[in-house]
Design a protein around this motif. Structure first.
Motif, short mmCIF file in Angstrom:
data_model
loop_
_atom_site.label_atom_id
_atom_site.label_comp_id
_atom_site.label_asym_id
_atom_site.label_seq_id
_atom_site.Cartn_x
_atom_site.Cartn_y
_atom_site.Cartn_z
N ASP A 159 1.96 71.41 71.74
CA ASP A 159 2.80 72.68 71.93
C ASP A 159 4.19 72.31 72.54
OD1 ASP A 159 3.37 75.35 71.49
OD2 ASP A 159 3.02 75.69 73.80
N PHE A 160 3.86 71.36 73.71
CA PHE A 160 4.98 71.03 74.50
C PHE A 160 5.90 70.13 73.67
CE2 PHE A 160 7.20 67.55 76.78
CZ PHE A 160 7.73 68.14 77.84
N LEU A 161 5.50 69.14 72.73
CA LEU A 161 6.52 68.39 72.09
C LEU A 161 7.07 69.19 70.95
CD1 LEU A 161 4.07 65.26 71.74
CD2 LEU A 161 6.15 65.56 73.15
N GLU A 162 6.15 70.16 70.38
CA GLU A 162 6.80 71.04 69.31
C GLU A 162 8.03 71.99 69.85
OE1 GLU A 162 4.98 74.12 65.94
OE2 GLU A 162 4.42 74.38 67.86
N ARG A 163 7.81 72.46 71.14
CA ARG A 163 8.92 73.32 71.61
C ARG A 163 9.84 72.59 72.09
NH1 ARG A 163 7.21 78.68 72.09
NH2 ARG A 163 4.98 79.07 71.87
N TYR A 164 9.88 71.35 72.51
CA TYR A 164 10.77 70.44 73.07
C TYR A 164 11.58 69.62 72.25
CZ TYR A 164 12.84 68.31 77.40
OH TYR A 164 13.63 68.17 78.35
N PHE A 165 10.94 69.11 71.22
CA PHE A 165 11.51 68.42 70.14
C PHE A 165 11.47 69.00 68.74
CE2 PHE A 165 10.20 65.29 73.60
CZ PHE A 165 11.25 64.51 73.72
N ASN A 166 10.91 70.03 68.89
CA ASN A 166 11.00 70.52 67.34
C ASN A 166 10.41 69.49 66.45
OD1 ASN A 166 11.51 73.16 67.83
ND2 ASN A 166 13.59 73.12 67.16
N LEU A 167 9.01 69.13 66.44
CA LEU A 167 8.20 68.07 65.61
C LEU A 167 8.32 68.38 64.28
CD1 LEU A 167 5.32 67.12 67.81
CD2 LEU A 167 7.67 66.10 67.62
N ASP A 168 8.73 69.36 63.74
CA ASP A 168 8.98 69.74 62.26
C ASP A 168 10.16 68.98 61.74
OD1 ASP A 168 10.78 71.26 63.55
OD2 ASP A 168 10.36 72.98 62.35
N ASN A 169 10.48 67.92 62.40
CA ASN A 169 11.45 66.73 61.90
C ASN A 169 13.08 67.01 62.29
OD1 ASN A 169 10.72 64.34 61.04
ND2 ASN A 169 10.91 64.96 58.82
N THR A 170 13.02 68.38 63.06
CA THR A 170 14.30 68.94 63.29
C THR A 170 15.03 67.97 64.26
OG1 THR A 170 13.49 71.16 63.20
CG2 THR A 170 15.56 70.90 64.48
N PHE A 171 14.41 67.49 65.34
CA PHE A 171 14.91 66.46 66.14
C PHE A 171 15.52 65.25 65.51
CE2 PHE A 171 14.21 62.77 69.00
CZ PHE A 171 15.27 63.12 70.03
N ILE A 172 14.51 64.75 64.85
CA ILE A 172 15.06 63.36 64.23
C ILE A 172 16.14 63.71 63.21
CG2 ILE A 172 14.28 61.73 62.46
CD1 ILE A 172 11.15 61.89 63.61
N THR A 173 16.23 64.69 62.29
CA THR A 173 17.05 65.23 61.45
C THR A 173 18.52 65.26 62.15
OG1 THR A 173 15.53 66.05 60.06
CG2 THR A 173 17.89 66.83 59.42
N VAL B 226 -1.84 82.96 68.29
CA VAL B 226 -2.51 82.05 68.76
C VAL B 226 -4.25 82.32 68.94
CG1 VAL B 226 -3.31 80.70 70.96
CG2 VAL B 226 -0.99 81.20 70.42
N ARG B 227 -5.22 81.77 68.19
CA ARG B 227 -6.54 82.12 68.04
C ARG B 227 -7.36 81.20 68.58
NH1 ARG B 227 -4.03 82.71 62.78
NH2 ARG B 227 -4.14 84.92 61.91
N GLN B 228 -7.00 80.04 69.24
CA GLN B 228 -7.87 79.00 69.85
C GLN B 228 -7.71 78.96 71.35
OE1 GLN B 228 -7.34 75.63 67.28
NE2 GLN B 228 -9.00 76.11 65.71
N ARG B 229 -8.41 78.41 71.85
CA ARG B 229 -8.46 78.15 73.52
C ARG B 229 -7.69 76.98 73.50
NH1 ARG B 229 -13.76 77.55 76.70
NH2 ARG B 229 -12.14 77.40 78.44
N ILE B 230 -6.88 76.80 74.71
CA ILE B 230 -5.86 75.80 74.86
C ILE B 230 -6.74 74.42 75.39
CG2 ILE B 230 -4.34 74.80 76.60
CD1 ILE B 230 -3.34 77.77 76.91
N THR B 231 -6.29 73.51 74.64
CA THR B 231 -7.03 72.14 74.79
C THR B 231 -6.01 70.93 75.17
OG1 THR B 231 -6.90 71.40 72.47
CG2 THR B 231 -8.93 72.60 73.06
N ASN B 232 -6.32 69.96 75.39
CA ASN B 232 -5.53 68.78 76.02
C ASN B 232 -4.65 68.60 74.78
OD1 ASN B 232 -6.57 68.67 78.72
ND2 ASN B 232 -7.95 67.05 78.04
N SER C 282 -3.91 70.64 71.84
CA SER C 282 -3.12 71.53 71.75
C SER C 282 -2.06 71.73 72.66
CB SER C 282 -3.87 72.92 71.66
OG SER C 282 -4.28 73.39 72.75
N LEU C 283 -2.04 71.49 74.13
CA LEU C 283 -1.16 71.49 75.15
C LEU C 283 -0.12 70.57 74.89
CD1 LEU C 283 -0.41 72.84 77.72
CD2 LEU C 283 -1.54 71.16 79.04
N ILE C 284 -0.61 69.43 74.56
CA ILE C 284 0.57 68.24 74.39
C ILE C 284 1.25 68.39 72.88
CG2 ILE C 284 0.78 65.97 73.59
CD1 ILE C 284 -1.74 65.39 75.62
#
Length: 262
Positions: A37-51, A25-31, A33-35
């Motif tokens: 990061d939550f969606l990525e960890r919860y739903f795996n937005l790299d299409n994993t959830f949909i697949t 992590v190189r940048q500060r947390i913003t609104n 990036s926070l949203i």
């Protein structure tokens, strides 16, 4: 540059630590990036959830069998699927209590009537809802046992059938949550009146997932599916009886709730 997690030395172009796998992590947390990061960890937005959801509908053996055989990246793991399902279940209960509850005619629910009429049914259903998440989790080993007995030509063990059961019931719950939310907001009485049909479809879908993860013949479905259904029904009745005993012991329901009004 060092890893914030394990303190290993990193090259400046690394996105992940090669030692611990932690994200750099190189940048500060913003609104934003926070949203994300939550969606990525919860739903795996790299299409994993949909697949995962799509393949659970058309080729569930790839999802369940893949996880059982060591595939971990292509599909969402069963624990994450369960977490998403319980969150959506919480949303459904919230809508039930805050929006739909007072507009439901409990006296017209034919499958859950007591001698006390609608008020008794209303109280019992309200008390049962408090344990809905535990009941949902309890269905999983029942489905796993049913799969172990009736759909086990691949000789999966009980733990592996637990994986199949989790994927089956959570995939159905996630997809059907759209129906649940819309129906509760538009016509909650319809949702309650046809709850048994909803449960039947859920069991049939779980039987479909168990079948696709076995090598049983299509002809054998004529006796395997009814027995699978009967086994689950027995487990469901057993859980219902235990729930009622618990409600009696905690004082949330009483004999008077089952007695006809004078």
């Amino acid at each position: 540059m060092n890893c914030k997690n394990c303190n290993s030395t990193l090259r400046t172009d690394y996105s992940y630590c090669p030692d611990c796998g932690g994200k750099v992590v190189r940048q500060r947390i913003t609104n934003k990036s926070l949203i994300y990061d939550f969606l990525e960890r919860y739903f795996n937005l790299d299409n994993t959830f949909i697949t995962t959801i799509k393949h659970m509908l058309v080729k569930p053996e790839n999802v369940c069998g893949g996880y059982i055989n060591g595939l971990r990246k292509k599909y969402l793991n069963p624990v994450s699927m369960l977490a998403i399902t319980l969150t959506l279940s919480g949303l459904t209960l919230f809508l039930m209590k805050k929006i739909a509850w007072e507009s439901i005619d409990f006296g017209s629910i034919s499958y859950a009537q007591t001698s006390a009429g609608g008020e008794g049914t209303k109280k019992i259903m309200a008390s049962t809802m408090e344990y809905s998440s535990l009941l949902y989790l309890a269905y999983i080993p029942v489905l796993a046992f049913a799969g172990l007995i009736f759909f086990n030509k691949k000789n999966y063990n009980f733990a592996e059938h637990m994986i199949i059961a989790i994927y089956g019931i959570t995939a159905f719950s996630i997809v059907s949550s759209v129906y649940s939310v819309i129906t509760l907001m538009i016509n909650p009485q319809f949702y309650i009146d046809y709850a048994l049909l909803y449960s039947l479809i859920m069991i049939l879908f779980c039987a479909y997932v168990a079948y696709r993860n076995s090598k049983d013949s299509v002809k054998s479905l004529f006796w395997r599916v009814p027995l699978y259904f009967v086994f689950f029904l027995m487990g469901y009745m057993g859980l219902s009886i235990l729930t009622m005993i618990l409600l009696f012991l905690t004082g949330e329901v009483s004999v008077q709730d089952f007695m006809p009004k004078k």
